[in-house]
Design an enzyme around this catalytic site. Structure first.
Site, PDB file in Angstrom:
ATOM      1  CB  CYS A  50      -6.806   1.629 -67.480  1.00  0.00           C
ATOM      2  SG  CYS A  50      -6.686   3.427 -67.635  1.00  0.00           S
ATOM      3  CD  GLN A 116      -2.807  10.207 -71.999  1.00  0.00           C
ATOM      4  OE1 GLN A 116      -3.560  10.550 -71.090  1.00  0.00           O
ATOM      5  NE2 GLN A 116      -1.859  11.001 -72.469  1.00  0.00           N
ATOM      6  CB  ALA A 189       8.069  -1.228 -74.526  1.00  0.00           C
TER       7      ALA A 189
END
Length: 428
Positions: A50, A116, A189
């Site tokens: 991102c 992450q 999810a």
């Protein structure tokens, strides 16, 4: 061998450029094939998150390889290379390795020290391995990067108290929420969606999870509670939610203006907060203009100062990264010296065989044992002559001038591998 990275990040480029260059998981193989089919690119890894889009490559020529990677990015994003060139950064050899190690350590993240990115670096490498795009050079540097990421987090305070992009997004979203126990919708999810759901579940009145495959939504719901749904239920789920968090791999928005307007018609007096953690964006940009709707995305979070490690922790982590980059440089110099040493020995063997052939008539009277003795004698002379230069060169490659010695030997014996002229031009 030249290792290079060409990329863009939250520090250099707006989100609309990042999302045009982003590589969704289902298109990774296509991107890697586009890269490795180019003339100067031997190996490639694509890191698309991102906050960044980066191409790491092992190329045969620096300038040619850089042009190949830049052309790939332009074609992938449908951009004119001149329109985004000023938004990119590039590094090569030691600096490229140091940048990768810093990225894997969370030092280049929007939230310093976040964890992450370490998993994302590992996944990008795994994808390249699966597609056969990562060879010995990227194999070495990415395996080292994964280890460096673990090392900086275990040996320094870089991860102490570090938030994640999810934490930052939720903290930003709280400024717009009017309910202390909101109804939450999680769209997607995957890892980020699972993290968001886990973070918010404890304070939510209810969590609804929507995913392309309901089975995956069910799996997340089993861990955090709530209800599982398909994406076809989004309009009604949005109408019931106070907060919606989305992070999917979709190449097009999954939450449209029509969906949000329809939802707001059913709840005109209740505000809706939307958090978009995806690049490309999951939420249509026109949603920002709908009354009663607040949108938090990567672009809006850039102005938020995240609390994270500073001072000694960052300095210590960067020291580890620099030392590991030096180790990679020493390894790469050794790799470069190997072909030169091999070429020198092959050249000597060609000369030896040529001399034996020239004297073949004069040696015709020798029996087999005598010919073997001559062969062993000439081999012994060559090995003795080449032993000391070989040992010295192997010892010198780790020095600051190691590459210069390799080039000098290549030049003196006309062994220069293809690309040395390009490398010399690059180094000025």
């Amino acid at each position: 061998m030249t290792l290079l990275v060409l990329g863009l990040s939250h520090r250099t480029a707006p989100i609309d450029v990042l999302e045009r260059l982003a590589v969704p998981a289902d298109l990774t193989a296509k991107a890697l094939l586009s890269l490795t089919q180019r003339e100067h690119v031997q190996e490639a890894v694509v890191l698309s998150t991102c906050n960044r889009v980066e191409v790491y490559a092992n190329v045969t020529r620096y300038h040619g390889g850089m042009a190949d990677v830049r052309d790939h990015l332009a074609e992938w994003g449908g951009l004119d290379p001149t329109t985004f060139a000023h938004l990119t950064y590039d590094r090569f050899d030691r600096e490229a390795a140091e940048h990768l190690f810093a990225v894997a350590s969370g030092l280049e993240s929007m939230v310093v020290g976040e964890r992450q990115i370490h998993a994302q670096v590992r996944q990008a490498f795994a994808d390249a391995l699966e597609e056969g795009a990562a060879g010995p050079v990227l194999n070495r540097v990415f395996r080292q990067a994964v280890r460096v990421g673990r090392r900086t987090r275990s040996e320094t305070g870089i991860a102490d108290g570090a938030a994640s992009i999810v934490d930052l997004a939720l903290a930003t979203a709280e400024q717009y929420l009017t309910s202390e126990a909101p109804n939450v919708l999680v769209v997607g999810a995957g890892k980020i969606g699972g993290m968001a759901g886990t973070r918010i579940a404890e304070d939510a009145a209810h969590v609804a999870v929507a995913n392309r495959t309901v089975e995956k939504a069910d799996s997340l719901v089993e861990r955090i509670g709530g209800s599982a749904h398909g994406l076809d239920e989004l309009p009604s789920l949005l109408a019931a939610a106070d907060l919606a968090i989305t992070s999917t791999d979709a190449s097009q928005p999954v939450i449209t203006v029509h969906d949000v307007r329809r939802a707001m018609q059913q709840r005109p007096d209740r505000p809706l907060v939307l958090v978009d953690l995806a690049v490309p964006r999951d939420i249509d940009t026109d949603v920002h203009a709908i009354p009663g709707v607040s949108v938090v995305d990567i672009e809006s979070m850039r102005s938020v100062v995240a609390q994270g490690p500073t001072g000694d922790a960052v300095r210590d982590a960067r020291a580890i990264v620099a030392q590991e980059a030096d180790d990679f440089l020493a390894w790469s110099r050794g790799v470069q010296a190997g072909p030169t040493i091999s070429a020198l020995r092959q050249r000597a063997e060609v000369v030896r065989q040529a001399e034996l052939d020239r004297l073949k008539a004069k040696l015709s009277g020798l029996d087999d044992a005598q010919r073997d003795a001559v062969d062993a004698l000439t081999k012994g002379i060559l090995n003795t002559l080449l032993h000391e230069p070989t040992v010295r060169l192997k010892g010198l490659v780790d020095s600051p001038d190691g590459e210069r010695f390799v080039r000098a030997l290549s030049h003196l014996f006309d062994l220069a591998p293809e690309g040395d002229v390009d490398r010399a031009d690059r180094n000025g």
